[in-house]
Design an enzyme around this catalytic site. Structure first.
Site, PDB file in Angstrom:
ATOM      1  N   CYS A   1       5.373 100.249  43.898  1.00 44.57           N
ATOM      2  CA  CYS A   1       4.545 100.337  43.653  1.00 44.57           C
ATOM      3  C   CYS A   1       3.874  98.912  43.930  1.00 44.57           C
ATOM      4  CB  CYS A   1       4.318 101.290  42.555  1.00 44.57           C
ATOM      5  SG  CYS A   1       5.437 102.630  42.396  1.00 44.57           S
TER       6      CYS A   1
ATOM      7  N   HIS B   1      -3.370 100.999  41.510  1.00 46.26           N
ATOM      8  CA  HIS B   1      -1.981 100.925  41.723  1.00 46.26           C
ATOM      9  C   HIS B   1      -2.779 103.230  41.119  1.00 46.26           C
ATOM     10  CE1 HIS B   1       1.647 103.159  42.438  1.00 46.26           C
ATOM     11  NE2 HIS B   1       2.231 103.352  41.105  1.00 46.26           N
TER      12      HIS B   1
ATOM     13  N   ASN C   1       0.932 110.089  43.121  1.00 44.65           N
ATOM     14  CA  ASN C   1       1.279 108.677  43.557  1.00 44.65           C
ATOM     15  C   ASN C   1       2.183 107.846  44.811  1.00 44.65           C
ATOM     16  OD1 ASN C   1       2.503 106.119  43.176  1.00 44.65           O
ATOM     17  ND2 ASN C   1       3.277 106.403  41.135  1.00 44.65           N
TER      18      ASN C   1
END
Length: 324
Positions: A114, A251, A281
């Site tokens: 990520c 993020h 996500n």
């Protein structure tokens, strides 16, 4: 004169299929309310059968090139952040290079889960500042729907697919925080936290892609502190404070992590670009996706000062301070 890597264009791509939270109710002990209250996610996009990470990355790159008013022949390098490549090798970057018809230059992948886009931006910045490239396309692209355990309600409802891209180009600056472009970067990792977020398969172990595994509560505690810390370090390197920031582009993992990090930085959520409700996500794609959407919404304007931060498996985490 100081050479900076400045944003010339931005773009993104999302698969056509939109999956609302309610779609999980028939197969899992979950509900729209349960997912929304714990993550802030309302829907996400899933890649179609046969739709690949490289295809989505190429679409995002085309959008960024169009936004920049440039052609692929103007680009010297492609850096792709992904944890879900089409194949073990070659790299997604070279596949996108071929798809875009880029006849020269070079392309490669960065894998920091990520946090991958932050690491890719830092690499692209170094290529430009060192003179190895004048213009670089930086892409985050993921098909996390392909590594989900659909019986695990704690993880499978959180992730989505998509891609985002920036075109960076070298511009002359004065060496101050008033310059356009990347002003500072901060990168970190600590392998002792590897069991908090990982995939239980791989080439040299199981010979399979494996499925995503996550210790959500433990990861949450690490995320808020480490994200605030790396943002503060990057701001200090740039010679500015959080009060100078126009936008945080985090993020997009979980709204509670986003809110907790903003609070630690003493920033209002009015200064945070939030897209997690629509995308879930998307790992390395989430920051460029949020930048592209924030720009399209009219939130991010020329001259705005941004800090982008992310944490992912590894653990790996980092931040970039830039002026649009």
């Amino acid at each position: 004169m100081t050479l900076r890597a400045a944003i010339a264009g931005v773009g993104h791509y999302l698969p056509a299929r939109v999956v609302e939270n309610a779609e999980f109710e028939s197969s899992l002990d979950t509900s729209d309310e349960w997912i929304r209250t714990r993550s802030g996610i309302e829907r996400r996009h899933f890649a179609a059968e046969g739709e690949t990470t490289s295809q989505m990355g190429a679409q995002a790159a085309r959008a960024a090139l169009e936004n920049a008013g440039l052609q692929i022949g103007d680009i010297d390098a492609i850096v792709v952040a992904t944890s879900t490549p089409d194949l073990t090798f070659p790299s997604v970057g070279t596949m996108i290079q071929q798809e875009l018809g880029m006849a020269s230059g070079f392309a490669f992948d960065v894998q920091a889960v990520c946090a991958g886009f932050i690491f890719a931006l830092a690499n692209a910045n170094a290529l430009i500042v060192s003179g190895q490239a004048k213009r670089v396309i930086v892409i985050g692209a993921e098909t996390f729907s392909r590594i989900m355990d659909w019986s695990d309600r704690a993880t499978c409802v959180l992730f989505g697919d998509g891609a985002g891209a920036l075109v960076l180009e070298g511009v002359a600056g004065t060496g101050t925080s008033a310059d356009r472009g990347i002003l500072s970067t901060d990168l970190n990792s600590d392998g002792s936290y590897r069991d908090m977020l990982y995939v239980d398969g791989g080439v040299s172990t199981t010979g399979t892609a494996g499925k995503l595994r996550m210790q959500g509560n433990a990861l949450f505690r690490q995320a808020v502190s480490k994200l605030a810390q790396t943002a503060e370090t990057a701001l200090e390197k740039a010679g500015i404070t959080a009060a100078d920031i126009d936008w945080v582009v985090p993020h997009q993992a979980n709204i509670r992590i986003i809110e907790g990090t903003a609070k630690k930085l003493s920033l209002s959520m009015d200064n945070v670009v939030v897209t997690v409700q629509d995308h879930g996500n998307t790992s390395a794609a989430s920051i460029p996706l949020a930048m592209s959407v924030g720009r399209a919404r009219g939130q991010i304007k020329d001259g705005d000062l941004l800090v982008a931060e992310a944490i992912g498996g590894g653990l790996a985490w980092g931040a970039v301070v830039l002026r649009w």
